[in-house]
Enzyme design. Structure first.
Site: not given
Length: 760
Positions: A222, A239, A258, A292, A446, A450, A488, A600
């Site tokens: 890790s 992982d 840890i 572990t 677009h 629009h 937008h 939209d």
């Protein structure tokens, strides 16, 4: 030779032994010495534990005549050794001890080379001839005549090493140098691999984890990076962790666990038994089913500070991680730190280059600024801007003359009272509108028209649904709602997010890690316009209001990504079903996102002729992208392939699975909009009729787009509905509106293949 009749000083035997040891590697030297001691002392097993003074390690390469695949290394200070071999080292005298006091992994090797489980062993320390420390410990396991022979065995071994110790130490030094050479070569090979991954931090982190596992033969790795602002350790690449849901990132507080301890202390931590360690958190094991056993956790540093932590789990070729693993990890962490920081810097350079390239591109595209004369012309327009029914839901904003659309945006701001309420300067608003208009490209769908249509629907909602008066929006939220709709899709290129990502465009390099590539670009361009001199329509806001306005602008524009809508549609549905709580901030955010999607997709609520014209523009844009993908050697999805797409089928699916549920929810909340639901249903019926007409035209060899553009299609639709209804009331012009079959029906961004076939 029997140890009971052993002559302590036997120079002849020792000379023969020395002759036999000449020019052998360290392991074979130890193997022969072990065999010699076993023969002359009657011990079942003998083994040597040389002490590396420089690293304060005790290392065992051979047990009896068995050369270990992996040498055993113990720090001389390890507690487990204090109970056994280290006691002899510390007291500098031979000691008979119980075999169970030895390290468990060493015991396993001992038991593999003797038939009967041994009970006792004799530890004999050998003094270095020059330096003041013990050079090695010789162990005789289950030697004969325990009471009488201990003294003789000790003398014999010590006498033997008066002659053999130098040879053994020399071969040991050669072996250590060879080991260090291999370690350096491995680390150099690893560093070469790491530096080949600098262009992508996620790939680099995966490579680091893979190489860390390989170097230490660990089962899992890790890797957490330090987030100084949040005081967290963050993992975004995993992982082998398998859970019931997708985890985008994992955060651990710096003062927990840890990894947190190693990050704050800066010291490596080697834990033999994870479950018995007070810092170990077993919750992840419980979730994943992973067990572990042991952990090696070490800090990752750059030149100045700790930047992360790597945590290795479960040594696969031994019971635990040893000192050699610690050495490798410590050396490896330096390469990790350098490569990670270089990757981050490299990414910043790439982003800067991409932004510079994008700025140059936009500068070339929008070469001319908005001149003061254009601003004054907009403000002084003499048209009365009084088109009938402009403020009604059935009105189509696409009927507004193109040159007058900026004037009607001004009209919307004025009618809603935003100019007076927020003390917006008319010249600032006019310049802002013209810059936004200039920011749109001439894409088939677009484009500025629009944007104007979407903003007009927001105007209709605020005005007719009384969103401010009924507390669905504050005055500020309503202002930003209208601005968001206007902005937008600024600088839309006529291609969707999937295309940007697959082609690795400049926009993808900037935004793909965050998702919603085009929407984030639209937001960035909106911010650029707001920051342009004389364009900041939010300048009268207080600092708190200004900060809120920018957050709202971001949320609203990102909500127009249909992928975002599909992620939240269940939440929105639940709000509608259970009743909207106006004082619930999360519900308000969800509702505003739904409003943005409605705006939209508002072309779907207009008459059939308007919706058909919109469909022509949408599929023109879709098929242009499909043609581009074909030219690049990529097969487009069906809805973007002009040779395969069935436009009526796509439209029916789109309306049924996305548009109709969306506006039904709106009508549930606002009964006034029920008329829109009826129009959408009518348009869907027309598309179902069009499907049969498409099939007839296709049999004559006409393709989908050509059929849609054929003027005879409208005539046949009228005839069909007139024959069904028996009068003009059945005309689709009166019964329909539709589409925006994608408004932002960006196919690859739709999370449901039921909305548009193969949309992902």
């Amino acid at each position: 030779m029997n140890s009971l009749h052993l002559e302590v000083s036997d120079p002849g035997s020792i000379l023969l032994l020395l002759q036999d040891l000449a020019d052998l590697p360290c392991t074979l030297v130890q193997q022969k010495l072990n065999k010699y001691f076993q023969n002359v002392t009657g011990a079942k097993v003998a083994f040597l534990a040389p002490i590396l003074f420089e690293t304060e390690e005790m290392v065992i390469h051979v047990v009896g005549e068995k050369i270990l695949d992996r040498e055993l290394r113990f720090p001389v200070s390890w507690q487990v050794i204090n109970h056994a071999l280290h006691r002899a080292v510390k007291q500098r005298k031979s000691m008979a001890q119980n075999i169970t006091e030895l390290d468990q992994e060493l015991l396993q090797h001992l038991r593999s080379v003797v038939d009967v489980a041994p009970n006792l062993f004799l530890s004999i320390p050998i003094q270095h001839p020059i330096k003041d420390h013990i050079a090695l410990v010789v162990c005789l396991v289950d030697y004969e005549n325990k009471e009488d022979a201990e003294h003789n065995c000790t003398k014999f071994v010590q006498e033997c090493f008066r002659y053999c110790l130098g040879l053994l130490l020399s071969t040991l030094r050669c072996q250590e140098e060879a080991r260090l050479k291999i370690q350096c070569q491995n680390l150099l090979a690893v560093s070469r691999k790491l530096f080949m991954r600098l262009g992508d931090l996620s790939d680099l982190l995966r490579e680091i984890m893979a190489e860390a596992r390989k170097l230490t033969n660990a089962e899992r790795c890790s890797l957490f990076l330090l987030d100084l602002e949040q005081q967290d350790l963050v993992a975004k690449v995993f992982d082998g962790v398998v859970t019931g849901k997708t985890v985008k990132e994992m955060r651990i507080s710096l003062n927990q666990g840890i990894a947190g301890h190693v990050a704050t202390s800066g010291k490596l931590l080697n834990i033999r038994n994870a479950y018995s360690h007070p810092l170990f958190y077993r919750g992840i094991d419980d979730v994943t089913g992973f067990k572990t056993r042991n952990i090696l956790c070490f800090p990752i540093r750059d030149e100045e500070r700790i930047i992360g932590v790597a945590q290795l789990c479960n040594k696969m070729d031994g019971l635990y991680f040893d000192v050699f693993d610690e050495e490798v990890a410590t050396a490896f962490s330096i390469y990790c730190g350098i490569s990670i920081m270089h990757s981050i810097v490299y990414k910043k350079i790439q982003d800067a280059q991409a932004r510079n390239k994008l700025s140059n591109e936009l500068m070339m595209y929008h070469m001319q600024q908005v001149e003061d004369e254009a601003v004054q012309a907009l403000l002084n327009c003499r048209d009365d801007h009084n088109i009938k029914d402009f403020d009604q839901f059935h009105f189509s904003p696409r009927n507004i003359p193109y040159r007058h659309m900026p004037c009607y945006v001004l009209k919307m701001f004025r009618d809603l009272g935003f100019i007076d309420h927020w003390k917006i300067k008319r010249t600032t608003l006019a310049r802002f509108i013209l810059y936004v208009k200039k920011g749109y490209r001439d894409a088939p769908y677009h484009n500025w028209v629009h944007a104007f249509s979407v903003a007009h629907f927001a105007y209709l909602m605020i005005k007719n649904l009384e969103l401010i008066g009924d507390l669905y929006m504050s005055h500020l939220q309503a202002l930003v709602f209208l601005v968001s709709c206007l902005c937008h899709d600024i600088d839309h290129r006529g291609t969707n997010n999937s295309f940007q990502t697959k082609c690795g465009t400049v926009l993808a390099s900037l935004y793909s890690s965050e998702g919603s590539v085009m929407e984030r670009h639209h937001l960035a361009q909106s911010m650029c316009i707001l920051n342009t001199e004389g364009c900041n329509i939010f300048e009268s806001l207080t600092s708190e209001e200004y900060s809120e306005a920018l957050d709202l602008l971001r949320n609203n524009i990102l909500a127009t990504d249909l992928a975002s809508h599909f992620r939240n549609v269940d939440k929105q549905q639940a709000i509608i079903c259970r009743g909207y709580a106006k004082d619930n901030l999360d519900q308000r955010k969800q509702l505003h996102a739904m409003f943005m999607t409605c705006c939209d997709l508002s072309d779907q609520t207009k008459t059939w002729k308007v919706s058909k014209k919109t469909a022509e523009q949408i599929y023109d844009e879709f098929f242009s992208q499909g043609d581009l993908e074909k030219s690049m050697g990529t097969a487009p999805i069906e809805m973007m392939d002009r040779e395969r797409a069935s436009i009526p089928d796509l439209q029916v699916q789109f309306i049924t699975n996305l548009v109709l549920p969306l506006f039904t929810n709106l009508a549930t909340l606002f009964p006034l909009t029920e008329q829109l639901v009826n129009v959408i249903k009518d348009n869907r019926e027309v598309w179902k009729v069009v499907k049969s007409l498409f099939q007839k035209y296709s049999q004559k060899g006409t393709t989908g787009m050509d059929i849609l553009l054929d003027p005879r299609l409208d005539e046949e639709i009228d005839k069909t509905f007139n024959s069904l209804a028996g009068n003009s009331e059945g005309s689709p012009e009166q019964e329909t509106s539709e589409q925006k079959a994608s408004c932002d029906c960006r196919p690859s961004e739709m999370n449901s293949t039921e909305v548009m076939p193969e949309s992902n």
